[in-house]
Write a protein that holds these residues in place. Structure first.
Motif, PDB file in Angstrom:
ATOM      1  N   HIS A 106       0.833  -1.209   0.000  1.00 28.21           N
ATOM      2  CA  HIS A 106       0.000   0.000   0.000  1.00 28.21           C
ATOM      3  C   HIS A 106       0.866   1.256   0.000  1.00 28.21           C
ATOM      4  O   HIS A 106       0.529   2.236  -0.669  1.00 28.21           O
ATOM      5  CB  HIS A 106      -0.911  -0.009   1.232  1.00 28.21           C
ATOM      6  N   LEU A 107       1.968   1.219   0.712  1.00 25.17           N
ATOM      7  CA  LEU A 107       2.846   2.381   0.741  1.00 25.17           C
ATOM      8  C   LEU A 107       3.506   2.596  -0.609  1.00 25.17           C
ATOM      9  O   LEU A 107       3.576   3.723  -1.110  1.00 25.17           O
ATOM     10  CB  LEU A 107       3.911   2.209   1.831  1.00 25.17           C
ATOM     11  N   ARG A 108       3.978   1.529  -1.219  1.00 26.85           N
ATOM     12  CA  ARG A 108       4.603   1.639  -2.536  1.00 26.85           C
ATOM     13  C   ARG A 108       3.596   2.190  -3.548  1.00 26.85           C
ATOM     14  O   ARG A 108       3.907   3.099  -4.340  1.00 26.85           O
ATOM     15  CB  ARG A 108       5.114   0.266  -2.971  1.00 26.85           C
ATOM     16  N   ASN A 109       2.371   1.681  -3.529  1.00 24.02           N
ATOM     17  CA  ASN A 109       1.356   2.141  -4.467  1.00 24.02           C
ATOM     18  C   ASN A 109       0.946   3.578  -4.196  1.00 24.02           C
ATOM     19  O   ASN A 109       0.705   4.359  -5.130  1.00 24.02           O
ATOM     20  CB  ASN A 109       0.127   1.228  -4.383  1.00 24.02           C
ATOM     21  N   ALA A 110       0.872   3.948  -2.926  1.00 27.33           N
ATOM     22  CA  ALA A 110       0.476   5.312  -2.579  1.00 27.33           C
ATOM     23  C   ALA A 110       1.496   6.316  -3.091  1.00 27.33           C
ATOM     24  O   ALA A 110       1.136   7.379  -3.609  1.00 27.33           O
ATOM     25  CB  ALA A 110       0.312   5.435  -1.068  1.00 27.33           C
ATOM     26  N   VAL A 111       2.772   5.995  -2.962  1.00 31.72           N
ATOM     27  CA  VAL A 111       3.825   6.914  -3.407  1.00 31.72           C
ATOM     28  C   VAL A 111       3.804   7.056  -4.923  1.00 31.72           C
ATOM     29  O   VAL A 111       3.879   8.165  -5.468  1.00 31.72           O
ATOM     30  CB  VAL A 111       5.199   6.421  -2.922  1.00 31.72           C
ATOM     31  N   VAL A 112       3.674   5.949  -5.637  1.00 32.40           N
ATOM     32  CA  VAL A 112       3.653   5.998  -7.100  1.00 32.40           C
ATOM     33  C   VAL A 112       2.413   6.737  -7.590  1.00 32.40           C
ATOM     34  O   VAL A 112       2.493   7.584  -8.490  1.00 32.40           O
ATOM     35  CB  VAL A 112       3.715   4.573  -7.682  1.00 32.40           C
ATOM     36  N   ALA A 113       1.258   6.436  -6.992  1.00 29.08           N
ATOM     37  CA  ALA A 113       0.020   7.092  -7.410  1.00 29.08           C
ATOM     38  C   ALA A 113       0.074   8.591  -7.172  1.00 29.08           C
ATOM     39  O   ALA A 113      -0.478   9.375  -7.948  1.00 29.08           O
ATOM     40  CB  ALA A 113      -1.160   6.490  -6.653  1.00 29.08           C
ATOM     41  N   THR A 114       0.768   9.003  -6.135  1.00 33.09           N
ATOM     42  CA  THR A 114       0.808  10.420  -5.778  1.00 33.09           C
ATOM     43  C   THR A 114       1.866  11.190  -6.554  1.00 33.09           C
ATOM     44  O   THR A 114       1.606  12.291  -7.050  1.00 33.09           O
ATOM     45  CB  THR A 114       1.100  10.562  -4.271  1.00 33.09           C
ATOM     46  N   GLU A 115       3.035  10.609  -6.687  1.00 34.47           N
ATOM     47  CA  GLU A 115       4.179  11.354  -7.194  1.00 34.47           C
ATOM     48  C   GLU A 115       4.484  11.126  -8.671  1.00 34.47           C
ATOM     49  O   GLU A 115       5.049  11.994  -9.320  1.00 34.47           O
ATOM     50  CB  GLU A 115       5.422  11.007  -6.362  1.00 34.47           C
ATOM     51  N   ASP A 116       4.127   9.944  -9.196  1.00 35.12           N
ATOM     52  CA  ASP A 116       4.567   9.648 -10.573  1.00 35.12           C
ATOM     53  C   ASP A 116       3.822   8.414 -11.079  1.00 35.12           C
ATOM     54  O   ASP A 116       4.334   7.303 -11.049  1.00 35.12           O
ATOM     55  CB  ASP A 116       6.079   9.391 -10.578  1.00 35.12           C
ATOM     56  N   LYS A 117       2.611   8.622 -11.602  1.00 31.86           N
ATOM     57  CA  LYS A 117       1.784   7.472 -11.972  1.00 31.86           C
ATOM     58  C   LYS A 117       2.320   6.725 -13.195  1.00 31.86           C
ATOM     59  O   LYS A 117       1.947   5.592 -13.437  1.00 31.86           O
ATOM     60  CB  LYS A 117       0.342   7.914 -12.219  1.00 31.86           C
TER      61      LYS A 117
END
Length: 768
Positions: A145-156
């Motif tokens: 969830h943390l990995r996905n949250a960072v990618v979704a927020t910063e660089d999809k």
């Protein structure tokens, strides 16, 4: 029939080419068609149509077209060459950076300085200082969830690009221009790879000779501009070539600053939620990812509601990009992330700052290592002290008041259990009024004049004159102290004089004992500031901190030995069992005799039982204490103790304005009472180590050891009196019918005065 020249049914080939068949008599060869059979001469072939001649332009049009053609050929010729040169430059720069990039494991810890983690008396974490690094975490094993949250927020599009995203940059430029900013101001359109390049400062290492502080270095690394963006491109390409996507994420997860001194997601997860980054749920992961935009603003310890609102935005992005189902997203919104108990309490900020200052700088505020400090703090007492202060100010002080207050809770050996350095308890680095504010002590200093008297043979039952007194001070002239009530009581006991906080008797005792002796006793008890040289010394003209004053009263409780307040028990490096520093405080050398301390303790109980401190009474718990108010009520104090704890309270304005309607017997005594009620909940009443004096007959003629005539006092002066007529404090009325006769002290059961009994009392006070 074959020679008759007549053909039968036309062949298939003839049907395909009728014109040829007609002209050739059925399609025979040349001879046959030219024979007698009668085939005629073929008709002439129709000429092919001629193309129209190209239209001729005029001279001007031709010149214009030629010019455009020339320009295009020049642009094309120059363009592909420039592009080729730029490509070679980018390739060369990327190759250079590629060669310079170290292994991933060398890049995960971005700190130039270490961290300090503080443990309370029960070895529970309560505070962090410096930049905490929780240890390396791997992007492949961190919470999904943390990995996905960072990618979704910063660089999809992180997994599709090669380090930069032209689409993202163009979108950022468009947004910036639409909002009235420069094309590269505000949104930068940076990919995660570019952000990592910035975190790595494009490979530039921290050099103390070039940057004064690490903060200045990081600020320079975060600076924008066209040239910085240009340099990011080859550096990003180099990272994409050198590292895998997972490795770039690993660097990002470990180096990003996430507020509250947390460097990296592991430290942040531990700091805010008390768990590892591989255990966070979707709501917690969203909150952590939301910190990347503005760590300080969105830190949940700063504003939990704001952090939760930001997390909801991230949850929406994760749902849009199919990282969360609608059910998971709704559940995350319904159950937002909450702070861990330690983070939510945020207890002991002032105490932690004091401990940081009291230890060596190279192992505290300037440490390059990760340090663990075990302290004396009791988080339960800390919360109760904070709640007591808040309760009194909420119910008895105007909301518009800017008055400040400070509290220190201490054991008899000087171990500080709680500290409140001001009304605002959140955050670190605030001005600590408990340890940093030097304020006049007022009548809270008087016990040390009486302590010196008890140590040379006086008893609480001895008498002293409360009559007009004038002392001639060399270089300053006559000085006449006054009592708070402007009245005189005549011959009274020392117990009554201290209980009513009468000024003239305190000056007479100090002068009779000797100012130097009083100064020496106070200094040995821990009052380190320059003590007044004139007769106003006895009235608290000197300045001290609340911590020093509370420690001095702890010396009275423990039987007359000096106390050095301390908060640090041990200091060691993280992962190391060897203590680098041990406790550097506690009970020191004896200052006054044990009997003198027990007499003084008795006198201080009478301050609360029948004197200026009646608001501090604690029911069944025997307590002793002293009020204090300075000139014009600029400072108000109450310091006292039970058999278990010593508590000091100060109140005043930071700009030294006078308090309105406040004395030490008022609000400070009430704050002290509220603190003591809370910290003594479920604590059994314990007798104080005190000695009740035998009553003495009131002298009919002559003077007792405590008496001093005006004439004797007039010759005892010294020069340079810093403060004149320091008032007594409190609202005690001399005509109070509840006050017993001076020569007959109120009956109190004395505690045994043997050494074993005192040690038992100390063990009780220290919690066993």
């Amino acid at each position: 029939m074959s020679e008759s020249g007549n053909w039968g049914t036309p062949l298939v080939a003839d049907r395909r080419y009728p014109a040829r068949a007609a002209s050739g008599g059925g399609g025979g060869n040349g001879k046959r068609s030219g024979g007698k059979s009668g085939g005629g001469t073929p008709p002439p072939r129709k000429p092919a149509p001629r193309k129209p001649a190209p239209r001729k332009h005029g001279l001007i049009v031709t010149m214009i077209l030629g010019l455009f053609s020339l320009i295009w050929r020049i642009i094309w010729g120059v363009g592909w060459r420039v592009t080729a040169v730029l490509a070679l430059i980018v390739f060369g720069a990327s190759f250079y950076f590629y060669q310079q990039l170290p292994p991933v494991t060398d890049l995960v810890d971005a700190r130039a300085r270490g961290s300090v983690t503080m443990l309370d008396r029960d070895s529970q974490v309560f505070a962090w200082r410096g930049e905490t690094f929780g240890g390396m975490i791997d992007a492949e094993h961190v919470s999904e969830h943390l990995r996905n949250a960072v990618v979704a927020t910063e660089d999809k599009r992180y997994y599709q690009h090669f380090g930069i995203s032209p689409r993202g940059i163009a979108s950022a430029v468009r947004i910036n221009l639409s909002e009235g900013r420069g094309p590269l101001e505000g949104n930068g359109g940076s990919t995660i790879t570019q952000q990592v390049a910035k975190l790595l400062c494009l490979g530039v290492q921290y050099d103390p000779a070039q940057w004064k502080t690490e903060a200045a270095y990081e600020e320079d690394c975060r600076a924008g501009g066209v040239w910085r963006k240009i340099k990011e491109i080859p550096f990003s390409f180099a990272m994409e070539a050198k590292y895998s996507k997972a490795e770039i994420l690993t660097i990002y997860f470990n180096r990003a600053y996430l507020g509250a001194g947390a460097r990296g997601f592991e430290a942040a997860a531990q700091r805010y939620f008390g768990k590892s980054a591989n255990q966070v749920n979707p709501a917690e992961a969203a909150m952590l990812a939301g910190l990347l935009k503005a760590p300080s603003r969105y830190a949940p310890t700063n504003n939990l509601k704001r952090a939760q609102d930001r997390a909801n935005v991230i949850i929406g992005l994760m749902e849009e990009q199919d990282y969360l189902t609608a059910e998971q997203a709704n559940d995350a919104r319904a159950h937002p992330a909450e702070l861990s108990e330690a983070a939510a309490k945020n207890a002991g900020g002032f105490f932690a700052d004091w401990v940081m200052e009291s230890g060596p700088a190279f192992l505290t505020k300037d440490t390059t290592e990760d340090v663990i400090i075990r302290t004396t703090l009791d988080q339960r007492l800390q919360r109760q002290a904070e709640e007591a202060l808040e309760a009194v100010f909420a119910t008895k002080v105007s909301k518009e008041s800017e008055a400040q207050a400070a509290i220190v809770v201490m054991s008899a050996d000087g171990a500080v259990r709680a500290m409140v350095g001001g009304r605002k308890t959140q955050g670190a680095g605030s001005f600590n009024r408990a340890t940093q504010a030097l304020r006049q002590t007022g009548s809270t200093f008087k016990p040390f004049a009486y302590a010196a008297a008890m140590d040379i043979g006086y008893t609480p039952a001895d008498y002293v004159e409360d009559t007009p007194l004038t002392i001639t001070i060399k270089g300053s002239g006559p000085w006449t102290p006054e009592n708070y009530d402007k009245k005189f009581k005549g011959l009274i006991t020392l117990t009554q004089a201290l209980a009513e906080s009468r000024n003239i008797p305190a000056v007479r005792i100090s002068e009779a004992v000797g100012r130097d002796v009083v100064r020496q006793v106070a200094s040995q008890f821990g009052l380190k500031s320059d003590l007044a040289a004139g007769p106003a010394l006895a009235l608290g003209a000197s300045e001290s901190t609340l911590l020093e004053m509370t420690g001095a009263y702890a010396g009275i409780l423990n039987g007359g030995s000096a106390v050095k307040p301390y908060g640090l028990i041990s200091l060691k490096l993280q992962g190391d069992d060897t203590e680098l520093i041990g406790q550097e405080g506690g009970i020191g050398e004896r200052v006054i005799q044990q009997e003198a301390a027990e007499y003084l303790t008795y006198m201080l109980t009478q301050v609360i039982e029948r004197g200026t401190g009646t608001r501090a009474r604690l029911g069944d718990h025997p307590v002793a204490g002293k009020t204090g108010t300075t000139n014009a009520a600029r400072d108000a104090w109450f310091i006292g103790f039970s058999a278990h704890y010593v508590v000091g309270v100060w109140m005043g304005y930071d700009d030294n304005r006078p308090l309105k309607g406040v004395t030490g017997a008022g609000l400070p005594a009430e704050i002290w009472h509220e603190v003591m009620v809370r910290i003594h909940k479920d604590v059994p009443p314990t007798p104080l180590p005190m000695k009740v004096p035998a009553p003495k007959t009131r002298p009919q003629g002559g003077v007792s050891p405590g008496q001093m005539s005006a004439e004797q006092g007039a010759s005892a002066g010294s020069a340079n009196v810093p403060v004149a007529n320091a008032p007594a404090d409190g609202q005690f009325q001399p005509t109070d019918p509840t006050m017993p006769a001076p020569a007959q002290p109120a009956p109190v059961q004395p505690a045994p005065s043997s050494g074993d009994a005192l040690q038992d009392a100390l063990r009780e006070a220290l919690g066993g």
